[in-house]
Design a protein around this motif. Structure first.
Motif, PDB file in Angstrom:
ATOM      1  N   SER A  35      12.988  13.650   6.126  1.00 34.61           N
ATOM      2  CA  SER A  35      12.368  14.349   7.248  1.00 34.61           C
ATOM      3  C   SER A  35      13.359  15.255   7.967  1.00 34.61           C
ATOM      4  O   SER A  35      13.026  15.859   8.988  1.00 34.61           O
ATOM      5  CB  SER A  35      11.793  13.335   8.241  1.00 34.61           C
ATOM      6  N   ALA A  36      14.580  15.362   7.435  1.00 29.80           N
ATOM      7  CA  ALA A  36      15.610  16.182   8.060  1.00 29.80           C
ATOM      8  C   ALA A  36      15.365  17.665   7.780  1.00 29.80           C
ATOM      9  O   ALA A  36      14.743  18.036   6.776  1.00 29.80           O
ATOM     10  CB  ALA A  36      16.986  15.778   7.556  1.00 29.80           C
ATOM     11  N   GLY A  37      15.868  18.500   8.642  1.00 27.41           N
ATOM     12  CA  GLY A  37      15.826  19.943   8.455  1.00 27.41           C
ATOM     13  C   GLY A  37      17.222  20.521   8.601  1.00 27.41           C
ATOM     14  O   GLY A  37      18.209  19.778   8.740  1.00 27.41           O
ATOM     15  N   VAL A  38      17.315  21.848   8.600  1.00 35.29           N
ATOM     16  CA  VAL A  38      18.645  22.463   8.673  1.00 35.29           C
ATOM     17  C   VAL A  38      18.528  23.934   9.049  1.00 35.29           C
ATOM     18  O   VAL A  38      17.559  24.609   8.706  1.00 35.29           O
ATOM     19  CB  VAL A  38      19.378  22.324   7.322  1.00 35.29           C
ATOM     20  N   ASP A  39      19.526  24.415   9.795  1.00 39.55           N
ATOM     21  CA  ASP A  39      19.747  25.841   9.988  1.00 39.55           C
ATOM     22  C   ASP A  39      20.904  26.239   9.085  1.00 39.55           C
ATOM     23  O   ASP A  39      21.981  25.617   9.129  1.00 39.55           O
ATOM     24  CB  ASP A  39      20.121  26.157  11.442  1.00 39.55           C
ATOM     25  N   ILE A  40      20.681  27.257   8.241  1.00 39.35           N
ATOM     26  CA  ILE A  40      21.685  27.673   7.254  1.00 39.35           C
ATOM     27  C   ILE A  40      22.218  29.045   7.627  1.00 39.35           C
ATOM     28  O   ILE A  40      21.451  30.004   7.779  1.00 39.35           O
ATOM     29  CB  ILE A  40      21.083  27.718   5.839  1.00 39.35           C
ATOM     30  N   HIS A  41      23.537  29.128   7.764  1.00 39.93           N
ATOM     31  CA  HIS A  41      24.192  30.413   7.999  1.00 39.93           C
ATOM     32  C   HIS A  41      24.961  30.787   6.742  1.00 39.93           C
ATOM     33  O   HIS A  41      25.835  30.037   6.290  1.00 39.93           O
ATOM     34  CB  HIS A  41      25.158  30.339   9.181  1.00 39.93           C
ATOM     35  N   LEU A  42      24.629  31.927   6.153  1.00 36.09           N
ATOM     36  CA  LEU A  42      25.251  32.392   4.912  1.00 36.09           C
ATOM     37  C   LEU A  42      26.122  33.600   5.189  1.00 36.09           C
ATOM     38  O   LEU A  42      25.648  34.621   5.685  1.00 36.09           O
ATOM     39  CB  LEU A  42      24.160  32.748   3.884  1.00 36.09           C
ATOM     40  N   GLU A  43      27.424  33.453   4.902  1.00 37.58           N
ATOM     41  CA  GLU A  43      28.360  34.577   4.968  1.00 37.58           C
ATOM     42  C   GLU A  43      28.440  35.173   3.565  1.00 37.58           C
ATOM     43  O   GLU A  43      29.112  34.640   2.684  1.00 37.58           O
ATOM     44  CB  GLU A  43      29.743  34.100   5.422  1.00 37.58           C
ATOM     45  N   ASN A  67      22.973  17.253   0.414  1.00 40.71           N
ATOM     46  CA  ASN A  67      22.914  15.892  -0.122  1.00 40.71           C
ATOM     47  C   ASN A  67      23.824  14.961   0.688  1.00 40.71           C
ATOM     48  O   ASN A  67      23.499  13.791   0.899  1.00 40.71           O
ATOM     49  CB  ASN A  67      23.314  15.902  -1.596  1.00 40.71           C
ATOM     50  N   LEU A  68      24.948  15.504   1.142  1.00 36.97           N
ATOM     51  CA  LEU A  68      25.845  14.744   2.004  1.00 36.97           C
ATOM     52  C   LEU A  68      25.335  14.709   3.442  1.00 36.97           C
ATOM     53  O   LEU A  68      25.216  13.645   4.050  1.00 36.97           O
ATOM     54  CB  LEU A  68      27.244  15.355   1.967  1.00 36.97           C
ATOM     55  N   ILE A  69      25.023  15.884   3.976  1.00 38.68           N
ATOM     56  CA  ILE A  69      24.646  15.980   5.393  1.00 38.68           C
ATOM     57  C   ILE A  69      23.377  15.192   5.687  1.00 38.68           C
ATOM     58  O   ILE A  69      23.268  14.524   6.722  1.00 38.68           O
ATOM     59  CB  ILE A  69      24.490  17.466   5.774  1.00 38.68           C
ATOM     60  N   TRP A  70      22.422  15.259   4.775  1.00 42.48           N
ATOM     61  CA  TRP A  70      21.164  14.524   4.954  1.00 42.48           C
ATOM     62  C   TRP A  70      21.248  13.080   4.450  1.00 42.48           C
ATOM     63  O   TRP A  70      20.289  12.312   4.595  1.00 42.48           O
ATOM     64  CB  TRP A  70      20.034  15.231   4.207  1.00 42.48           C
ATOM     65  N   PHE A  75      26.007  24.674   7.592  1.00 43.90           N
ATOM     66  CA  PHE A  75      24.748  23.932   7.701  1.00 43.90           C
ATOM     67  C   PHE A  75      24.727  23.137   9.007  1.00 43.90           C
ATOM     68  O   PHE A  75      25.583  22.281   9.231  1.00 43.90           O
ATOM     69  CB  PHE A  75      24.582  22.975   6.520  1.00 43.90           C
ATOM     70  N   GLN A  76      23.753  23.429   9.842  1.00 43.97           N
ATOM     71  CA  GLN A  76      23.583  22.689  11.081  1.00 43.97           C
ATOM     72  C   GLN A  76      22.290  21.879  10.993  1.00 43.97           C
ATOM     73  O   GLN A  76      21.185  22.442  10.973  1.00 43.97           O
ATOM     74  CB  GLN A  76      23.532  23.652  12.269  1.00 43.97           C
ATOM     75  N   PRO A  77      22.396  20.556  10.893  1.00 43.67           N
ATOM     76  CA  PRO A  77      21.200  19.724  10.668  1.00 43.67           C
ATOM     77  C   PRO A  77      20.248  19.751  11.858  1.00 43.67           C
ATOM     78  O   PRO A  77      20.642  19.913  13.008  1.00 43.67           O
ATOM     79  CB  PRO A  77      21.785  18.322  10.460  1.00 43.67           C
ATOM     80  N   ARG A  78      18.960  19.605  11.526  1.00 45.78           N
ATOM     81  CA  ARG A  78      17.884  19.533  12.514  1.00 45.78           C
ATOM     82  C   ARG A  78      17.122  18.225  12.286  1.00 45.78           C
ATOM     83  O   ARG A  78      17.129  17.682  11.176  1.00 45.78           O
ATOM     84  CB  ARG A  78      16.918  20.711  12.339  1.00 45.78           C
ATOM     85  N   ASP A  79      16.451  17.769  13.310  1.00 46.02           N
ATOM     86  CA  ASP A  79      15.671  16.530  13.168  1.00 46.02           C
ATOM     87  C   ASP A  79      14.173  16.783  13.155  1.00 46.02           C
ATOM     88  O   ASP A  79      13.382  15.853  13.298  1.00 46.02           O
ATOM     89  CB  ASP A  79      16.022  15.535  14.278  1.00 46.02           C
ATOM     90  N   ASP A  80      13.780  18.064  12.944  1.00 45.97           N
ATOM     91  CA  ASP A  80      12.352  18.385  12.971  1.00 45.97           C
ATOM     92  C   ASP A  80      11.812  18.845  11.615  1.00 45.97           C
ATOM     93  O   ASP A  80      10.709  19.387  11.522  1.00 45.97           O
ATOM     94  CB  ASP A  80      12.075  19.466  14.010  1.00 45.97           C
ATOM     95  N   ALA A  81      12.595  18.668  10.547  1.00 46.25           N
ATOM     96  CA  ALA A  81      12.197  19.003   9.168  1.00 46.25           C
ATOM     97  C   ALA A  81      12.092  20.505   8.912  1.00 46.25           C
ATOM     98  O   ALA A  81      11.722  20.917   7.809  1.00 46.25           O
ATOM     99  CB  ALA A  81      10.877  18.329   8.776  1.00 46.25           C
TER     100      ALA A  81
END
Length: 289
Positions: A85-93, A117-120, A47-53
């Motif tokens: 208002s946080a967003g995220v890029d999710i990479h699933l292996e 829940n932790l990251i945000w 999970f790579q957090p984003r600030d653009d929702a």
């Protein structure tokens, strides 16, 4: 199936060690009794957090559009429930077979809720996350609560269990089982007598779906027959995967090397505590609740 990058979060597989159908609700959902145990194998998510929702899945999963993926839906559910208002890029292996009865999609969703829940820093308790997860699937809460469990209702009423943690040989027959077709089959038993946890520990561990799945899917029947030469074979959920328990890892791995042509499988250890929850504790996400 191990990923060395410490950013990755585990989404472990599960087995249904038994499955009893004791009724059906007015909305069509079946009332179940089942036992869940985790495996030390599964999918991995980063999970790579984003600030653009914006919420994006940045990996490609064949046959699963991003809009239908439970990881995306889980992230959106948490975002909406907490008004972040946080967003995220999710990479699933993706490591687990889809539609295998191993809980891959539900586990991926649970890991998404727990990790974000932790990251945000949305600070929901484990029980609050489980309630959100139930809207995504009946199996999601057990992955969030993180303990091997006796389950009732549609699978969401959970009592933690301490089980043996054997080695499992899990076989993947070359077919796809339709859960909807199994649960709509006229020959499916829907009125099994209610049993107790003591009944399970005394040896009552049948799967009411097994006769229907074996009849409808010859590849599953053949896998059960082959595995039955060496141990007591079982079906997890509605399948497609079948499994057997072994005290000795070496025996399970030896049989894995002797699988008939066209049949795939893997060996994994049964776990009473989910690797996801262990990771959450390492991240100081929660101590209780």
């Amino acid at each position: 199936m191990k990923v060395e990058n410490v950013r990755f979060w585990p989404a472990p597989a599960k087995l249904n060690l038994m499955l009893r159908i004791i009724g059906q609700r007015s909305d069509g959902y079946h009332l179940l009794q089942t036992v869940f145990q985790f495996l030390d194998i599964g999918d991995w998510l980063d999970f790579q957090p984003r600030d653009d929702a914006l919420i994006r899945r940045v990996s490609t999963i064949p046959g699963v559009p991003e809009s239908d993926d439970l990881v995306v839906k889980a992230a959106k559910v948490l975002q909406q429930a907490t008004a972040t208002s946080a967003g995220v890029d999710i990479h699933l292996e993706k490591q687990l077979p889809m539609g295998g009865g191993l809980g891959g999609g539900s586990s991926d969703a649970a890991t998404t809720l727990v990790a974000l829940n932790l990251i945000w820093n949305t600070q929901l308790s484990r029980s609050e996350l489980a309630r959100l997860g139930l809207a995504l699937g009946a199996d999601v809460p057990v992955f969030i609560l993180g303990k091997a469990a006796w389950a009732e209702g549609v699978g969401e009423e959970l009592i933690a269990l301490e089980l043996l943690e054997p080695w499992y040989l899990v076989l993947i027959p070359p077919c796809h089982v339709s859960t909807a077709a199994v649960f709509s089959d006229q020959e499916l038993t829907r009125n099994s007598p209610r049993m107790t946890i003591a009944d399970y520990f005394a040896g009552s561990a049948l799967n009411d779906c097994l006769p229907v799945v074996s009849r409808r899917y010859p590849d599953v029947a053949l896998a059960l027959e082959w595995l039955g030469q060496f141990a007591v074979p079982k079906l997890t959920g509605t399948g497609v995967c079948v499994f057997a328990a072994f005290d000795d890892e070496s025996k399970a791995r030896r049989l894995l090397g002797e699988l008939p042509v066209g049949l795939q499988g893997f060996v994994a250890r049964g776990l009473n505590r989910s690797p996801l929850i262990a990771r959450a504790h390492e991240e100081h996400m929660w101590s209780s609740g």
